[in-house]
Design a protein around this motif. Structure first.
Motif, PDB file in Angstrom:
ATOM      1  N   THR A 177       0.836  -1.182  -0.006  1.00 41.82           N
ATOM      2  CA  THR A 177       0.280   0.044   0.288  1.00 41.82           C
ATOM      3  C   THR A 177       0.739   1.278   0.022  1.00 41.82           C
ATOM      4  O   THR A 177       0.475   2.246   0.275  1.00 41.82           O
ATOM      5  N   ALA A 180      -0.654   3.452  -5.001  1.00 43.73           N
ATOM      6  CA  ALA A 180      -2.225   3.485  -5.401  1.00 43.73           C
ATOM      7  C   ALA A 180      -2.383   3.491  -6.785  1.00 43.73           C
ATOM      8  O   ALA A 180      -1.802   4.323  -7.390  1.00 43.73           O
ATOM      9  N   ARG A 181      -2.848   2.538  -7.429  1.00 44.72           N
ATOM     10  CA  ARG A 181      -3.230   2.275  -8.831  1.00 44.72           C
ATOM     11  C   ARG A 181      -4.410   3.160  -9.327  1.00 44.72           C
ATOM     12  O   ARG A 181      -5.211   3.478  -8.526  1.00 44.72           O
ATOM     13  N   ARG A 182      -4.142   3.810 -10.440  1.00 42.99           N
ATOM     14  CA  ARG A 182      -4.928   4.830 -10.692  1.00 42.99           C
ATOM     15  C   ARG A 182      -6.337   4.346 -11.014  1.00 42.99           C
ATOM     16  O   ARG A 182      -7.585   4.627 -10.847  1.00 42.99           O
ATOM     17  N   ASP A 183      -6.248   2.978 -11.670  1.00 40.40           N
ATOM     18  CA  ASP A 183      -7.629   2.224 -11.970  1.00 40.40           C
ATOM     19  C   ASP A 183      -8.117   1.671 -10.677  1.00 40.40           C
ATOM     20  O   ASP A 183      -9.172   1.021 -10.793  1.00 40.40           O
ATOM     21  N   ASN A 184      -7.864   1.758  -9.461  1.00 42.90           N
ATOM     22  CA  ASN A 184      -8.454   1.443  -8.177  1.00 42.90           C
ATOM     23  C   ASN A 184      -8.642   2.510  -7.345  1.00 42.90           C
ATOM     24  O   ASN A 184      -9.067   2.213  -6.096  1.00 42.90           O
ATOM     25  N   GLU A 186     -10.967   4.749  -7.189  1.00 46.01           N
ATOM     26  CA  GLU A 186     -12.632   4.708  -6.517  1.00 46.01           C
ATOM     27  C   GLU A 186     -12.965   3.461  -5.940  1.00 46.01           C
ATOM     28  O   GLU A 186     -14.240   3.157  -5.503  1.00 46.01           O
ATOM     29  N   GLY A 187     -12.189   2.451  -5.759  1.00 46.69           N
ATOM     30  CA  GLY A 187     -12.333   1.235  -5.182  1.00 46.69           C
ATOM     31  C   GLY A 187     -11.440   1.042  -3.885  1.00 46.69           C
ATOM     32  O   GLY A 187     -11.946   1.745  -2.774  1.00 46.69           O
ATOM     33  N   PHE A 188     -10.378   0.650  -3.840  1.00 49.81           N
ATOM     34  CA  PHE A 188      -9.768   0.514  -2.472  1.00 49.81           C
ATOM     35  C   PHE A 188      -9.265   1.559  -1.896  1.00 49.81           C
ATOM     36  O   PHE A 188      -9.371   2.020  -0.739  1.00 49.81           O
ATOM     37  N   TRP A 189      -9.146   2.901  -2.665  1.00 45.94           N
ATOM     38  CA  TRP A 189      -8.629   4.053  -2.209  1.00 45.94           C
ATOM     39  C   TRP A 189      -9.698   5.116  -1.936  1.00 45.94           C
ATOM     40  O   TRP A 189      -9.588   6.111  -2.173  1.00 45.94           O
ATOM     41  N   LYS A 190     -11.094   4.606  -2.345  1.00 46.94           N
ATOM     42  CA  LYS A 190     -12.070   5.630  -2.242  1.00 46.94           C
ATOM     43  C   LYS A 190     -12.291   6.394  -0.909  1.00 46.94           C
ATOM     44  O   LYS A 190     -12.877   7.499  -0.990  1.00 46.94           O
TER      45      LYS A 190
END
Length: 311
Positions: A177, A180-184, A186-190
């Motif tokens: 961690t 942080a992946r851009r494509d995640n 709004e998921g893991f990092w919301k």
């Protein structure tokens, strides 16, 4: 993933370049020696040295804490040095009377450890800055620029984000961690995206790349134009619901699809280097307009990243 980087660790750089203020209270807490802290926090040596410069009375308390950590670590290292010297002497004595593989191995290990210990002691005692002093890795505390109440503030944060509300064991369960992946987002990092944004100043970054022989190699990527990278980050303020552990400020660097030259060198991600004109929009996000943040990413800087095998 960006597993390591050479950063701008001098807090005064943030003050000069951005007109930021330094959160001296949080920096003091980072190094404060109290009953709840038994281990020295990991920091780039350049960050330590920036507070050890003479003449700035405002950071005298922080400098005193750092010197105490230095003195304690040097004492511990000198004890280890004595033990390894004895180990080396024993191995050499055995080799002189009856050479064995075990004794030769002991000689090699003790010799290597002695050199490592001596280097660390020398680093803790010198005042001059070297390029490697600015290197940071996951778990290191680094100066991060954030916005609070319309003001730019520099805070020390750990490079491995522990989101608020998660247990302390999260660090071991999810050791990756620090990115942080851009494509995640709004998921893991919301919980962080659109809410708590930061900026890390980076000169060069390092990646693990598999070579043609199947072995790992560390590759260093540096903007050809020499410009300082403004790396977009997410951060979190973690508090222990039981009140037993100290608060933790931690962050993750955001990564995107690789720049062409980075992909050609064998790596599949690149940290996002935003343009200076987007600084305010990034550090003061509107959670109701996430598209505006993606627009900042799409308009990021694209310096050509030259690469070489790191020493």
């Amino acid at each position: 993933m960006c597993y390591s980087a050479q950063i701008e660790a001098d807090y005064k750089k943030f003050v000069r370049e951005f007109g930021a203020v330094v959160d001296l209270e949080v920096f003091t807490q980072l190094w404060l020696r109290d009953n709840n802290k038994t281990r020295r926090p990991k920091t780039p040596r350049a960050l330590d040295l920036s507070f050890l410069r003479p003449g700035d009375s405002s950071v005298a308390a922080i400098a005193a804490e750092i010197r105490e950590w230095d003195n304690e670590e040097v004492a511990q290292l000198e004890t280890k040095l004595t033990k390894q010297s004895e180990r080396l002497a024993t191995a050499e004595q055995k080799l002189a009377t009856k050479p064995t593989k075990t004794a030769a191995n002991e000689q090699r290990i003790a010799g290597n450890k002695i050199e490592q210990i001596k280097r660390r002691i020398a680093d803790l005692k010198r005042a001059n800055l070297e390029a490697r002093d600015s290197r940071m890795f996951p778990g290191y505390y680094c100066p991060v620029l954030v916005s609070e109440g319309g003001k730019l503030v520099v805070k020390p944060m750990r490079y491995q984000c522990r989101p608020a509300g998660k247990p302390a064991t999260y660090d071991e369960r999810y050791p990756g961690t620090y990115n942080a992946r851009r494509d995640n987002l709004e998921g893991f990092w919301k919980g962080e995206f659109g809410h708590t944004h930061g900026l890390l100043l980076v000169d060069t970054f390092y990646e693990n790349v598999e070579g043609e022989d199947g072995k790992n190699r560390v590759v260093q990527f540096t903007p050809r134009n020499g410009e300082l990278m403004l790396v977009a980050c997410l951060w979190s303020h973690w508090t222990d619901p039981k009140g037993k552990e100290p608060d933790l400020l931690s962050f993750a660097a955001i990564t995107d699809e690789p720049e062409p030259e980075v992909a050609a060198a064998g790596h599949d991600r690149t940290i996002i280097n935003i343009k200076p004109e987007h600084l305010d929009a990034w550090l003061n996000p509107d959670p109701g307009n996430l598209q505006a943040l993606y627009d900042v990413f799409d308009d990021k800087r694209h310096p050509f990243y030259e690469h070489k095998i790191a020493a």
